[in-house]
Design an enzyme around this catalytic site. Structure first.
Site, PDB file in Angstrom:
ATOM      1  CE  LYS A 158      -3.790  -2.063   2.668  1.00 46.39           C
ATOM      2  NZ  LYS A 158      -4.685  -1.926   3.830  1.00 46.39           N
ATOM      3  CD  GLU A 200      -1.937  -3.146   6.252  1.00 46.27           C
ATOM      4  OE1 GLU A 200      -2.919  -3.549   5.589  1.00 46.27           O
ATOM      5  OE2 GLU A 200      -1.988  -2.185   7.036  1.00 46.27           O
ATOM      6  CD  GLU A 288      -7.807   4.093   4.245  1.00 46.77           C
ATOM      7  OE1 GLU A 288      -8.351   5.052   3.708  1.00 46.77           O
ATOM      8  OE2 GLU A 288      -6.956   3.372   3.666  1.00 46.77           O
ATOM      9  NE  ARG A 292     -14.675  11.311   3.553  1.00 44.82           N
ATOM     10  CZ  ARG A 292     -13.809  10.318   3.361  1.00 44.82           C
ATOM     11  NH1 ARG A 292     -12.514  10.515   3.553  1.00 44.82           N
ATOM     12  NH2 ARG A 292     -14.209   9.112   2.997  1.00 44.82           N
TER      13      ARG A 292
HETATM   14  C1  MV4 Z   1      -6.689  -4.538   2.877  1.00 40.44           C
HETATM   15  C2  MV4 Z   1      -7.397  -5.671   2.449  1.00 40.44           C
HETATM   16  C3  MV4 Z   1      -6.955  -6.896   2.890  1.00 40.44           C
HETATM   17  N1  MV4 Z   1      -5.873  -6.990   3.678  1.00 40.44           N
HETATM   18  N2  MV4 Z   1      -5.625  -4.686   3.677  1.00 40.44           N
HETATM   19  C4  MV4 Z   1      -9.233  -1.344   0.383  1.00 40.44           C
HETATM   20  C5  MV4 Z   1      -9.368   0.101   0.606  1.00 40.44           C
HETATM   21  C6  MV4 Z   1      -8.246   0.513   1.466  1.00 40.44           C
HETATM   22  N3  MV4 Z   1      -8.745   1.343   2.524  1.00 40.44           N
HETATM   23  C7  MV4 Z   1      -7.669  -0.745   1.994  1.00 40.44           C
HETATM   24  N4  MV4 Z   1      -8.367  -1.839   1.382  1.00 40.44           N
HETATM   25  C8  MV4 Z   1      -8.117  -3.122   1.703  1.00 40.44           C
HETATM   26  N5  MV4 Z   1      -7.050  -3.307   2.513  1.00 40.44           N
HETATM   27  C9  MV4 Z   1      -5.232  -5.884   4.055  1.00 40.44           C
HETATM   28  N6  MV4 Z   1      -4.151  -6.003   4.833  1.00 40.44           N
HETATM   29  C10 MV4 Z   1      -8.494  -5.503   1.639  1.00 40.44           C
HETATM   30  C11 MV4 Z   1      -8.854  -4.231   1.242  1.00 40.44           C
HETATM   31  C12 MV4 Z   1      -9.979  -4.170   0.375  1.00 40.44           C
HETATM   32  C13 MV4 Z   1     -11.195  -3.619   0.788  1.00 40.44           C
HETATM   33  C14 MV4 Z   1     -11.359  -3.055   2.048  1.00 40.44           C
HETATM   34  C15 MV4 Z   1     -12.551  -2.493   2.421  1.00 40.44           C
HETATM   35  C16 MV4 Z   1     -13.613  -2.482   1.522  1.00 40.44           C
HETATM   36  C17 MV4 Z   1     -13.460  -3.022   0.283  1.00 40.44           C
HETATM   37  C18 MV4 Z   1     -12.277  -3.592  -0.105  1.00 40.44           C
HETATM   38  C19 MV4 Z   1     -12.151  -4.145  -1.372  1.00 40.44           C
HETATM   39  C20 MV4 Z   1     -10.976  -4.698  -1.756  1.00 40.44           C
HETATM   40  C21 MV4 Z   1      -9.895  -4.695  -0.890  1.00 40.44           C
END
Ligand code: MV4
Length: 449
Positions: A158, A200, A288, A292
């Site tokens: 990321k 991650e 995160e 807002r």
């Molecule tokens: C992730 C994850 C799986 N594992 N982190 C997507 C948006 C961003 N805020 C971070 N996201 C994700 N991070 C780890 N370590 C899967 C996602 C993710 C996701 C998260 C929330 C809602 C929809 C999503 C769709 C695909 C991937």
């Protein structure tokens, strides 16, 4: 209390903020681009200032133009809404230099949560669970491969300046690391001007559950329970609801406590959202923080019967919070109605709305800036309305949503209404059996002409 608030935004959220200001006896200033002359936020505000051409960079994202509008109208505060300048620390700083109250957190709080590595590090120190991963920035490919091997594949890389899904890569095997690393760095550099990357463990098929928090200027932080935002497509949320069908009383206590701790550790001021990933074993991890008001805030408003924009304004004016942590005893759900064709890969469908009838009745709310004869400009996002239903139980709420969707008439453009109608009928959705991967395999079927 403020006398006059300038709303540095457009569309439904600008209108939403104007409504609360009127109820509070606060005068409003709308700003608009030449593409938005016929928009309702321009008509419903007490004053309106044109700030430039359609391109956001020359209008809604232009700090000098917005500050000029503040100056000529004598506004004493700015509400940034969501998107545009809402999480821009430099803008919040300019406001404070001009003696204008930015309705939201401090520049330092925005900055801390905007850099995802700093945010994660802050949460670790506060004792909030985070996804196992690298200790800060990855230096080079060699370092990255070493860390990935230690964590164990699959991993996700990321961008520290990213968020909302931008600049992410999932890596399943070591042989794919270098390629993904190079691409992610280039993309991060091009999109954010910052090529900082972290790693991650990849959590497979998680749920996305976020907590609404509220903090005042005196260090008090409370949470207003969760929203489940797992129903999303390419990081665009389509449906949000409270409570989450996956939630238990025990998990809510634990996640709520973590969310409040997250807010407290930065003395958070204003409304904010703590996003968590939740795995199938109900382990939860901080992902995160959004500093807002969010698009989906009405879901929380309907469940707890409380105006979150009013809360933001009162906190910015220095009033203390009086409420406590809130646990839901009703159900609310929001469907985002976009000007997109769900039968053609959600292709944008701007243009003139020929007829428009929005659903009504008990427990039904529609937040929108559009009306019959309004032309949706192609320059901004495609959301044209939010349909929010509230009922005592999830089952009743879905039935009400089905009724409301059937009542909704929008002619002249394509919308996501047929998508929502199909989703509401889906057995797994109705059973609360879904993750963020749900829409990857969802079939729309044939279009009814
Ligand atoms: C992730 C994850 C799986 N594992 N982190 C997507 C948006 C961003 N805020 C971070 N996201 C994700 N991070 C780890 N370590 C899967 C996602 C993710 C996701 C998260 C929330 C809602 C929809 C999503 C769709 C695909 C991937």
């Amino acid at each position: 209390m403020f006398e006059k608030i300038l709303i540095a935004n457009r569309g439904e959220i600008a209108l939403r903020i104007i409504r609360t200001c009127r109820e509070m006896g606060i005068k409003t200033v709308a700003v608009y681009s030449t593409a938005d002359r016929e928009s309702l936020h321009v008509r419903f505000a007490d004053e309106a200032v044109c700030i430039g051409p359609p391109a956001s960079a020359d209008s809604y994202l232009s700090v000098p133009k917005i500050m000029a509008a503040v100056e000529i109208t004598n506004a004493d505060a700015i509400h940034p809404g969501y998107g545009f300048l809402a999480e821009n620390a430099a803008f919040a700083e300019v406001c404070s230099q001009y003696g204008i109250k930015f309705i939201g957190p401090t520049p330092a709080q925005i900055r801390k949560m905007g850099d995802k590595i700093t945010a994660k590090d802050t949460m670790i120190k506060a004792g909030v669970p985070v996804v196992p991963g690298s200790d800060g920035l990855i230096k080079d490919v060699k370092h990255g491969m070493k860390v990935a091997k230690e964590i164990g594949y699959p991993v996700i890389i990321k961008a520290t300046a990213g968020g909302g899904g931008k600049g992410m890569r999932i890596i399943w095997e070591a042989k794919d690391f270098e390629n993904n690393w190079n691409n992610a760095r280039q993309e991060a550099k091009a999109s954010f001007g910052n090529d900082g990357i972290y790693i991650e463990k990849y959590i497979e098929e998680p749920r996305h559950i976020e907590f609404q928090i509220v903090g005042d200027q005196y260090g008090k932080v409370i949470h207003l329970s969760e929203r489940d935002c797992s129903i999303q497509r390419r990081h665009q949320k389509l449906v949000e609801e409270c409570p989450s069908p996956f939630m238990t009383d025990e998990l809510r206590l634990k996640m709520g406590e973590a969310a409040v701790k997250a807010g407290q550790c930065i003395n958070y001021e204003g409304v904010g959202t703590i996003e968590f990933l939740v795995d199938k074993y109900r382990n939860f991890y901080f992902m995160e923080m959004n500093t807002r008001i969010q698009v989906e805030h009405p879901v929380t408003e309907e469940v707890i019967d409380h105006d979150l924009i009013k809360e933001q304004i009162k906190i910015a004016a220095g009033e203390p919070i009086t409420g406590e942590n809130y646990f839901p005893n009703a159900h609310a759900m929001e469907c985002r109605i976009n000007a997109e064709d769900p039968f053609n890969n959600f292709r944008p469908s701007p243009g003139k709305i020929v007829s428009f009838h929005s659903p009504k009745g008990h427990g039904v709310r529609v937040d929108t800036h559009v009306y019959a004869s309004y032309t949706i400009p192609p320059y901004y996002d495609s959301m044209i309305a939010k349909l929010i239903c509230r009922a005592r139980t999830r089952e009743e709420c879905i039935k009400k949503m089905e009724r409301a969707l059937d009542e909704f008439v929008v002619e002249g453009i394509k919308t996501t209404i047929p998508f929502h109608q199909r989703l509401m009928r889906d057995e797994n959705f109705r059973a609360g059996n879904f993750t963020t991967a749900f829409l990857n395999t969802f079939e729309m079927g044939e279009e009814q002409k």
